[in-house]
Enzyme design. Structure first.
Site, short mmCIF file in Angstrom:
data_model
loop_
_atom_site.label_atom_id
_atom_site.label_comp_id
_atom_site.label_asym_id
_atom_site.label_seq_id
_atom_site.Cartn_x
_atom_site.Cartn_y
_atom_site.Cartn_z
N TYR A 1 -1.84 -4.06 -6.76
CA TYR A 1 -1.47 -4.88 -5.61
C TYR A 1 -2.37 -4.69 -4.39
O TYR A 1 -2.65 -3.57 -3.97
CB TYR A 1 -0.02 -4.57 -5.18
CG TYR A 1 0.54 -5.65 -4.30
CD1 TYR A 1 0.92 -6.88 -4.83
CD2 TYR A 1 0.66 -5.48 -2.92
CE1 TYR A 1 1.41 -7.90 -4.02
CE2 TYR A 1 1.16 -6.49 -2.11
CZ TYR A 1 1.53 -7.70 -2.67
OH TYR A 1 2.00 -8.70 -1.88
N GLY A 2 -2.75 -5.80 -3.79
CA GLY A 2 -3.39 -5.84 -2.47
C GLY A 2 -4.42 -4.76 -2.25
O GLY A 2 -5.30 -4.54 -3.09
N ARG B 1 4.18 -4.33 17.18
CA ARG B 1 5.59 -4.64 17.38
C ARG B 1 6.20 -3.56 18.26
O ARG B 1 6.48 -2.47 17.79
CB ARG B 1 6.32 -4.68 16.03
CG ARG B 1 5.87 -5.81 15.16
CD ARG B 1 6.54 -5.76 13.81
NE ARG B 1 6.09 -6.91 13.04
CZ ARG B 1 6.76 -8.07 12.97
NH1 ARG B 1 7.93 -8.21 13.57
NH2 ARG B 1 6.26 -9.06 12.28
N GLU C 1 1.93 -19.91 21.31
CA GLU C 1 1.97 -19.67 22.76
C GLU C 1 1.09 -18.48 23.15
O GLU C 1 0.81 -18.28 24.32
CB GLU C 1 3.41 -19.42 23.23
CG GLU C 1 4.43 -20.45 22.77
CD GLU C 1 4.12 -21.87 23.27
OE1 GLU C 1 3.27 -22.02 24.17
OE2 GLU C 1 4.73 -22.81 22.72
N ARG D 1 0.85 -1.19 0.00
CA ARG D 1 0.00 0.00 0.00
C ARG D 1 0.89 1.24 0.00
O ARG D 1 1.98 1.24 0.54
CB ARG D 1 -0.91 0.03 1.23
CG ARG D 1 -2.08 -0.95 1.14
CD ARG D 1 -2.99 -0.87 2.34
NE ARG D 1 -2.31 -1.32 3.54
CZ ARG D 1 -1.69 -0.55 4.40
NH1 ARG D 1 -1.66 0.77 4.25
NH2 ARG D 1 -1.08 -1.06 5.45
N SER E 1 1.55 -7.33 11.63
CA SER E 1 2.00 -7.44 13.01
C SER E 1 1.37 -8.61 13.75
O SER E 1 1.41 -8.65 14.98
CB SER E 1 1.69 -6.15 13.76
OG SER E 1 2.36 -5.07 13.17
N GLY E 2 0.73 -9.52 13.04
CA GLY E 2 0.33 -10.74 13.72
C GLY E 2 -1.15 -11.06 13.82
O GLY E 2 -1.52 -11.99 14.53
P1 GTP Z 1 -1.95 -7.56 7.55
O1 GTP Z 1 -2.51 -8.62 6.69
O2 GTP Z 1 -0.90 -6.73 6.86
O3 GTP Z 1 -2.98 -6.66 8.16
O4 GTP Z 1 -1.08 -8.24 8.72
P2 GTP Z 1 -1.35 -9.19 9.98
O5 GTP Z 1 -1.48 -8.35 11.21
O6 GTP Z 1 -2.42 -10.16 9.70
O7 GTP Z 1 0.06 -9.91 10.08
P3 GTP Z 1 0.48 -11.45 10.06
O8 GTP Z 1 -0.23 -12.27 11.07
O9 GTP Z 1 0.37 -11.89 8.66
O10 GTP Z 1 2.00 -11.38 10.53
C1 GTP Z 1 3.01 -10.67 9.93
C2 GTP Z 1 4.37 -11.13 10.38
O11 GTP Z 1 4.50 -11.19 11.80
C3 GTP Z 1 4.70 -12.51 9.86
O12 GTP Z 1 5.97 -12.48 9.29
C4 GTP Z 1 4.64 -13.38 11.09
O13 GTP Z 1 5.49 -14.47 10.98
C5 GTP Z 1 5.03 -12.43 12.21
N1 GTP Z 1 4.41 -12.82 13.51
C6 GTP Z 1 3.10 -13.07 13.72
N2 GTP Z 1 2.85 -13.47 15.00
C7 GTP Z 1 4.06 -13.44 15.63
C8 GTP Z 1 4.47 -13.72 16.99
O14 GTP Z 1 3.68 -14.07 17.86
N3 GTP Z 1 5.80 -13.57 17.26
C9 GTP Z 1 6.70 -13.16 16.31
N4 GTP Z 1 7.97 -13.03 16.66
N5 GTP Z 1 6.35 -12.90 15.03
C10 GTP Z 1 5.05 -13.02 14.69
C1 SPV Z 2 -2.69 -4.47 5.30
O1 SPV Z 2 -1.74 -3.87 4.75
O2 SPV Z 2 -3.11 -4.16 6.42
C2 SPV Z 2 -3.29 -5.62 4.63
C3 SPV Z 2 -2.83 -5.96 3.29
O3 SPV Z 2 -4.15 -6.25 5.21
S1 SPV Z 2 -3.53 -4.96 2.06
O4 SPV Z 2 -4.75 -5.63 1.60
O5 SPV Z 2 -2.56 -4.86 0.98
O6 SPV Z 2 -3.85 -3.67 2.60
#
Ligand code: GTP
Ligand code: SPV
Ligand code: MN
Length: 607
Positions: free
Chosen positions: A209-210, A421, A516, A74, A263-264
């Site tokens: 993209y996305g 994070r 965990e 984005r 961020s997870g």
């Molecule tokens: P968007 O789709 O962009 O909104 O992201 P999201 O919040 O769904 O993020 P996602 O769960 O895909 O995690 C993004 C990154 O964080 C990945 O590379 C994961 O491996 C890492 N990650 C997720 N959970 C953890 C955790 O509990 N610990 C650590 N160290 N890394 C994590």
């Molecule tokens: C984000 O960036 O928070 C996403 C991926 O969930 S996107 O659909 O590209 O915005």
């Protein structure tokens, strides 16, 4: 000139408002053909994309695609919310006047789809029959076939979703533009991603993209949705949504919550099940990126996931971190991988953190399509996959998707969590009972930005409720709206702030994270039930060490636990000063939020 009427007739698209809209934009963009699509067209469109080389096979029933190398995330600075009322201007929404932006986008889009097919994607961002259905329907027009395939996975797609809805649909126009000549990231950037919120119209130009291009997801599901929610009494947030079933007591809890992009959220919502902690708990997946929340007639807070699929970050997804995600993208799922590494000879895909790096480099190409074996000098160590490379799969493919995920009534929400994070200060979890303090906590969510947005990785910034890139109106009004919705909920959920990302002096994560993470969530539900009392601190209630389920945690995690279950009061006092500056930017912030801020500050002073 395309024969619009014939194409719409053929697809049974009878809604006259939709027909007028399609005719209008077919004229503007100059598309040479019109095609209305539904989920039933997936197999044919996949084949067309394979034939055209837009998709490559990644084993049986799985696909690989690359986006243009300057178009991989984005673009927040090019994303704008436009309305007719300057009072909607906030700190983060890049507000512009609606008339100015519409004129600009019509200019950019004029003739820009010449020679291309304009796909008409009628979609619904809700389960059919949802109480919020009237806000969930839209029709995306796009000149990009890959966007259609992604939308079919991410939303409910077909003419049947909009034929009976009259004028109640979002107009979402996507024109890719000439990606090689858009000046991405330069002073002469031609991209514009605009939501004209008070006209329920989305105009995105210059990316495929996305969130820039799948307009049901981010632009409608978050930006337009949150604006509509503000006007109509519901909340729309970048939240995951999961259910925890306690098999011993038979109780079921639902927790939703916001973590900034990448961020997870996907990991938390997916990876905890089944049986992450012995076999007492079963964790169900509802959603990983968006939740719409409302108060039902019974006074309970409800939530639902408007999406039909997952657009998940590939990096570090593996059998150990997220076995559920791995299962949801196996062969035969129809999953699409974008911008990971690819081997055309073996049809394998790979990304950093997937598992051992292939040692036989034969055939392997990085996300840009360059042969890994040809890399020289510094390039040798560059990642094979783009850090924002992703997989797309439907909810049905997720092994622990909740049985009732498509039920329109939604689920009762028991907990709302925020996280991100944060390398220091934020403990593993701190529970917050008071609504204003919970909303205040969300508004002051501070974390490191990630590769989900261009050029920001690692930058520390406040990201209110994880909505910073999706905010559609002013932050003061947003805070007031949260308080208003929660004032109607007779049974209030508990709030909490969580952090899986605290680091030690040597840079390692102090908490093992992933599966965990169920441990602190179980504690939160026990806290809500009065089964554990925790320890009161100036910034919330943190678990006493022995209240957490510790069985099975590794030695290192046990040794690090005390650090992440402590509050560094000096560091927090310093944080209060930053929060003060952060909150002062927002006009019209409710007095209740300031009071919460002062209460927390005073408690820290007394500590
Ligand atoms: P968007 O789709 O962009 O909104 O992201 P999201 O919040 O769904 O993020 P996602 O769960 O895909 O995690 C993004 C990154 O964080 C990945 O590379 C994961 O491996 C890492 N990650 C997720 N959970 C953890 C955790 O509990 N610990 C650590 N160290 N890394 C994590
Ligand atoms: C984000 O960036 O928070 C996403 C991926 O969930 S996107 O659909 O590209 O915005
Ligand atoms: Mn997201």
């Amino acid at each position: 000139m395309a024969d619009v009427a014939a194409a719409l007739d053929k697809a049974g698209l009878t809604n006259t408002h939709v027909r007028e809209y399609v005719e209008h934009w077919a004229g503007v963009t100059g598309a040479s053909q019109i095609e209305v699509v539904s989920a039933a067209d997936d197999a044919r469109l996949i084949q067309e994309a394979l034939d055209a080389g837009e998709l490559l096979p990644a084993g049986e029933g799985r696909y690989y695609s690359r986006s243009y190398f300057k178009d991989t995330a984005r673009a927040e600075e090019r994303t704008i919310v436009a309305t007719h009322d300057e009072a909607d201007k906030g700190v983060y929404n890049n507000w512009r006047p609606a008339t100015e932006m519409k004129e600009k986008l019509v200019g950019l889009m004029t003739g820009a789809s010449e020679g291309k097919t304009m796909y008409v994607i009628p979609y619904l961002m809700a389960p059919k029959g949802s109480p919020l259905e009237e806000y969930a329907a839209g029709v995306e027009l796009t000149d990009n076939r890959n966007v259609v395939l992604q939308m079919i996975r991410m939303a409910r797609v077909g003419a049947e979703y909009i034929n009976d809805l009259g004028d109640s649909f979002v107009r979402a126009v996507h024109v890719t533009g000439d990606l090689e000549n858009l000046g991405q990231g330069t002073p002469d950037d031609k991209r514009y991603f605009v939501t004209v919120a008070d006209e329920r119209t989305i105009l995105h130009f210059g990316s495929s993209y996305g969130g820039n291009a799948l307009l049901g997801k981010i632009a409608h599901g978050l930006r337009q949705g949150s604006y509509d929610g503000w006007k109509n009494g519901f909340l729309v947030e970048q939240f995951m949504l999961l259910g925890i079933v306690d098999k011993e007591t038979g109780k079921k809890y639902h927790i939703c919550g916001g973590f900034p992009s990448a961020s997870g959220k996907t990991n938390l919502a997916m990876t905890l099940a089944p049986d992450a902690l012995g076999d007492r708990y079963y964790v169900e997946f509802y959603g990983d990126d968006i939740a719409w929340l409302w108060v039902g007639d019974d006074g309970k807070l409800y939530g639902m996931n408007p999406e039909n699929g997952v657009f998940g970050v590939a990096k570090d997804t593996n059998e150990k971190t997220n076995p559920t995600a791995v299962d949801s993208i196996v062969e035969g799922t129809g999953a699409i991988f974008t911008n990971v590494a690819y081997n055309p000879k073996t049809q394998e895909v790979w990304w950093e953190g997937k598992g051992d790096k292939p040692t036989d480099l034969d055939g392997w190409e990085d996300w840009k399509g360059d042969l890994i074996a040809d890399r020289q000098g510094e390039e040798v160590d560059a990642p094979w996959a783009h850090p924002n490379s992703r997989f797309t799969t439907t909810l049905e493919n997720v092994p622990n998707v909740a049985k009732d995920f498509e039920e329109p009534q939604g689920v009762e929400i028991h907990g709302v969590i925020f996280g991100g994070r944060t390398r220091d200060r934020e403990p593993l979890i701190r529970a917050i009972d008071d609504v204003a303090e919970g909303v205040y906590d969300g508004l002051t969510l501070g974390a490191e930005a990630t590769a989900a947005a261009d050029g920001l990785e690692g930058v520390l910034r406040y990201d209110p409720m994880s909505m910073r890139p999706f905010m559609s109106y002013s932050e003061g009004a947003y805070a007031a709206h949260w308080l208003e919705v929660f004032s109607r909920a007779q049974k209030k959920p508990v709030f909490a702030h969580v952090n899986w990302f605290q680091r030690g002096d040597d840079g390692r994560f102090l908490w093992p994270g992933y599966r965990e993470n169920l441990r602190p969530l179980v504690w939160l539900m026990q806290y809500m039930n009065g089964e554990v009392e925790g320890e009161r601190t100036p910034v919330g209630v943190i678990p006493k060490r022995d209240e957490l389920l510790l069985e099975g945690l590794d030695e290192q995690a046990l040794a690090d636990l005390d650090t992440i279950l402590t509050i560094d009061v000096d560091r927090w006092r310093e944080e209060i000063g930053h929060r003060q500056v952060h909150l002062e930017q927002f006009h019209g912030l409710p007095e209740e939020i300031w009071e919460a801020h002062r209460r927390v500050a005073a408690a820290l002073d007394d500590a």
